[in-house]
Every structure is written in C-alpha cells, then in structure tokens.
Write a protein that holds these residues in place. Structure first.
Motif, PDB file in Angstrom:
ATOM      1  N   ASN A 314       0.734  -1.110  -0.011  1.00  0.00           N
ATOM      2  CA  ASN A 314      -0.009   0.105   0.159  1.00  0.00           C
ATOM      3  C   ASN A 314       0.789   1.322   0.080  1.00  0.00           C
ATOM      4  OD1 ASN A 314      -2.711  -0.683  -0.386  1.00  0.00           O
ATOM      5  ND2 ASN A 314      -2.712  -1.677   1.610  1.00  0.00           N
ATOM      6  N   SER A 320      -2.617  -0.822  -4.666  1.00  0.00           N
ATOM      7  CA  SER A 320      -3.463  -0.902  -3.246  1.00  0.00           C
ATOM      8  C   SER A 320      -3.645  -2.644  -3.223  1.00  0.00           C
ATOM      9  CB  SER A 320      -4.649  -0.264  -3.531  1.00  0.00           C
ATOM     10  OG  SER A 320      -5.623  -0.654  -4.522  1.00  0.00           O
ATOM     11  N   CYS A 321      -3.635  -2.565  -1.675  1.00  0.00           N
ATOM     12  CA  CYS A 321      -3.993  -4.056  -1.479  1.00  0.00           C
ATOM     13  C   CYS A 321      -4.687  -4.271  -0.104  1.00  0.00           C
ATOM     14  CB  CYS A 321      -2.555  -4.743  -1.110  1.00  0.00           C
ATOM     15  SG  CYS A 321      -2.441  -6.486  -0.849  1.00  0.00           S
ATOM     16  N   ARG A 322      -5.637  -4.901  -0.402  1.00  0.00           N
ATOM     17  CA  ARG A 322      -6.649  -5.100   0.857  1.00  0.00           C
ATOM     18  C   ARG A 322      -6.065  -6.196   1.748  1.00  0.00           C
ATOM     19  NH1 ARG A 322     -11.901  -3.644  -0.154  1.00  0.00           N
ATOM     20  NH2 ARG A 322     -12.677  -4.736   1.742  1.00  0.00           N
ATOM     21  N   PRO A 332      -2.713  -7.866  -4.835  1.00  0.00           N
ATOM     22  CA  PRO A 332      -2.902  -6.422  -4.821  1.00  0.00           C
ATOM     23  C   PRO A 332      -3.524  -5.653  -6.290  1.00  0.00           C
ATOM     24  CG  PRO A 332      -0.622  -6.806  -5.179  1.00  0.00           C
ATOM     25  CD  PRO A 332      -1.346  -8.217  -4.723  1.00  0.00           C
TER      26      PRO A 332
END
Ligand code: PMP
Length: 432
Positions: A314, A320-322, A332
């Motif tokens: 992130n 962006s990565c949960r 990601p």
C-alpha cells in the motif's frame, strides 16, 4: 486426421507450474529470484507426521490398498470434518484422492452432461475453469469483487444460477485473493441454491485453506447450513494445513455413500489407490494433539508476513492491497502501476494474436520477473474469461520475511521504472 482429440484443445492449465522454467532461466543468468509465486507453505512437514510415514513404510504398508481410501483415514476424516462443521459424516461418504485437485475434474465429469452450466469463482483456482469446456459444460464465472473483500453474496450469485446449472464451485478462504465469506454471506448463497437449484445440483466447497485463517476468525462451511449437507461436496486435504503438498493426499465428503462409490470407481480407473503410508501420515495429522500447535505456528508466521506485505504494497504508488482474511496470498490491485508504467498502452499496441494471450498485469508480472527478479502470478492465471480490464497480481507469502522485504523494495523500484518497462516490451520476447 489430427493427432489429438478435439477436446484436449479445450483443456487449460495451472500457470503456477509454468513459472518454474522462467525462474530457472532468470537464475541461469546469475540472478537470485524471490519466489512470491508458490502455492505451497514454506515450512517442513511437522516431525510427528514425518515419523508416522516412515514407521508406516517400516510396517510394510507399501501395497495396493482400498481405492476409496484406507478405512482408518476415512474414519478420521469423517470424525474431524464432521466435528468442525457440526455434521454427522459416515466413512462411506468419504473418498481419498491424490490431493485436493483430482476431485475438481472428477466432479465435473461425474455430475455434468454436455450443455450443463458450471458456476465458479473468478479470480479463482484455475483448474475450476480449465476443466469445464473439456467436459462439454459451459463456464459461468462468478466475478469476485475487490470492494466486497473478494467474498460473495447471494445477490451476486442469484442471476448466475439457472435451470442449466449443475455445479457451483466455492472456495473460502480463497486462492488467489485470501477472501473469506462470512456466515451471513454463506447463508445468502445457500438460500439461492435451495430456492433456485434442483436437489441434484451440487455445491463444490473447496475448503483446502480451512485452517489458514487470521484475526481469530473461525472457519465456516456452507455444508453446515440447513439443507446444504445434502447438496455439498466438501473438499480438503493435507497440502496446505500440514505443509505437505508432496504427500498428495486430499479428500472429499459426498452427500451420499452412493456418490462416494462412483468416485471410488473413478479412482480405480485412474490410479487404483493412494500410497497407504502417506494415508497413515494423514490420519495421524488429523488426530494428533501435536498438529494444532504446528498449524498455529505456521499461521502466525503467515499473519506477520501478511501484515508486512499489505503495509508495504500500500506504500507503493499505483498499488493498493486489501488485507486478506485467510490463505497465504495477497492480491494487490496494480492498475495504477500498470498505467504509470505504460502497460495499458503497450498492451493495446500488441498484435491481435498476442494481445489475447496476455494483459497489462501479465506484462508487469513478466517485467518484475525478468528485470527485477520477483516471481508473481498475474490475474489471468486465475480465470481468463472476463479477466480483461482487471489488473491484479497474486503474491504468495509462503516466503521468509527478509525475502518479502526485499521483494517490496524490488516491486517499488519496478513500478517506477517506466523507461526500463518500455525497453522490456520493445524486446518483445517475454510478454505472455
Ligand atoms: N484447491 C485450491 C483452492 C488450491 O489452491 C489448491 C492448490 N494450490 C488445490 C485445490 C489443490 O491442492 P492439492 O495440491 O492438494 O491437489
């Protein structure tokens, strides 16, 4: 006349096995590759299981055995799987396979006629999609969305379940996203299945990552919900839980003994039986009090690595990565990085034939491997149908912390290197 039957052209594959030769090539040029591509835990087989396999060899369990799986193992599976899910399972409902993979294709062959439809998660384990057309069935991808944590609700699945649906694949915790469905979400899916599907439709619940869950979450199986045990094939095995991918022991619990008997016949036709010494190891793994602490040690190492990777990814512009709830992967979104590198434009400019075999995230994946020596997997490796416009990578965290830290440094550098990317694409040799 052609050499091969038409249907073999319909068979897909699992790209995880295709990355290996690329890695060997990069290493032969004198580089060290960080392996974030692997779908197997990087821990040794726990010693108590290893000793049991050796002892079973010494006891001469080296001959043909029950094609359905040896009874002591099926009894252990029935007991353990049943206890975890609040179900009463008989050993006659259980079939042991050479890993959790064979029942995927076997179920498609056993339950589907040509023209039947198969619903499966995408991104998802590639073998679900890869086998469907081979058996003449129609693939119906269930697109898991990042905004929903890559889980699935009844509302999402409802329009996909029709009169032609014969099999519905589910996989929580999920490969490649690490998504985990809540009990509420599973209730929603179960409601749709009960309302719209005939009692002969099967849910294939791939629960191979059932023990690899973070943040104190407990595993939930759709089979535990009212009316679902009768319709669900529950699949699990030793590959992930005990870090034993080479053991090739997996199993399925079928709704009825009659169904299990058919799969025993398939086993007889394909490989007769599984090595009894490994099955004894699997039995001990399921029953031994030494197993839970070994699993806990592995899962807490994965949790630490997950946190490192999510934070590190992130922090990279364009990525962006949960935070995944289970399994040992991070997934990601790399759309921004692909855009910044010029991968979207590069992909659009490729010749027609090649464009269809690759994607912006594939170009990023190959660039990362060949120029920055980090092996990852692209989005297309987890279901091709409808993958266009979805830009993700799967990174396995089954790699030590130091290597993961180094991987983050390399990925950040790669994501900034648009000049290097342009030159890489211009070379034109490693683009799919
Ligand atoms: N299902 C899923 C979701 C998987 O990720 C894997 C392995 N990567 C399998 C099944 C196959 O497991 P096995 O190695 O036991 O055949």
């Amino acid at each position: 006349m052609s050499l091969f039957a038409d249907r073999v052209g319909l068979l897909g594959t699992e790209n995880a096995f295709k990355v290996g030769p690329h890695i060997v090539e990069v290493e032969s040029q004198g580089h060290r590759v960080i392996r974030c591509n692997l779908g197997e835990p990087d821990f040794p087989l726990p010693a108590h299981i290893r000793e049991e396999v050796k002892s079973a060899l010494d006891r001469d369990l080296t001959h043909y055995c029950d094609p359905q799986g040896i009874l002591p193992l099926r009894q252990a599976i029935a007991r353990e799987m049943g206890a975890r899910r609040g179900l009463s399972i008989a050993p006659e409902q259980v079939v042991v396979f050479a890993g959790a993979k064979p029942p995927i294709g076997f179920c498609q062959q056993a339950y589907c006629n040509p023209g039947d439809a198969v619903v499966y998660p995408s991104p998802g384990y590639p073998i679900y999609e890869s086998f469907i057309r081979y058996v003449g069935a129609e693939p119906v991808p269930l697109h898991l969305e990042e905004e929903q944590g890559f889980a699935c609700t009844g509302v999402q699945i409802e329009p996909l379940v029709t009169r032609r649906t014969k099999l519905v694949f589910l996989n929580f915790p999920s490969n490649p996203t690490g998504g985990v469905a809540t009990r509420d979400q599973l209730e929603g899916i179960a409601e749709v299945v009960r309302a719209k599907a005939s009692p002969d439709v099967r849910v294939y619940s791939d629960e191979i990552y059932e023990e690899i869950l973070f943040d104190g979450v407990r595993h939930e199986s759709i089979a535990s919900l009212p009316g679902m045990a009768e319709r669900t094939v529950i699949v699990s095995g030793v590959s992930k839980t005990y870090s034993w991918t080479g053991g090739r022991v997996g199993w399925a619990v079928f709704p009825t003994a009659e169904e299990a008997a058919l799969f025993k016949t398939l086993n007889i036709n394909v490989y007769s039986c599984l090595p009894a010494y490994n099955q004894m190891g699997a039995k001990l793994a399921l029953e031994s009090p030494e197993s839970p602490p070994a699993i806990r040690r592995m899962v807490s190492a994965f949790a630490e690595r997950r946190d490192l990777m999510v934070r590190g990814l992130n922090a990279i512009p364009g990525i962006s990565c949960r935070t995944p709830g289970g399994a040992f992967y991070v997934f990601p979104n790399v759309a921004g990085a692909c855009e910044g590198l010029g991968a979207m434009d590069a992909w659009r400019r490729l010749p027609d034939g090649l464009r269809g075999q690759t994607s912006p995230s594939t170009l990023f994946q190959m660039f990362l491997l060949y120029r920055y020596q980090v092996a990852t997997m692209d989005r297309r490796s987890f279901g091709v149908i409808g993958a266009e416009g979805r830009h993700y990578l799967r990174l396995s965290i089954a790699t030590g912390l130091e290597d993961l830290e180094e991987a983050l440094v390399r990925i950040a550098a790669a994501a900034r290197d648009s000049e290097g990317f342009r030159a890489f694409v211009k070379e034109g040799t490693r683009l799919s």
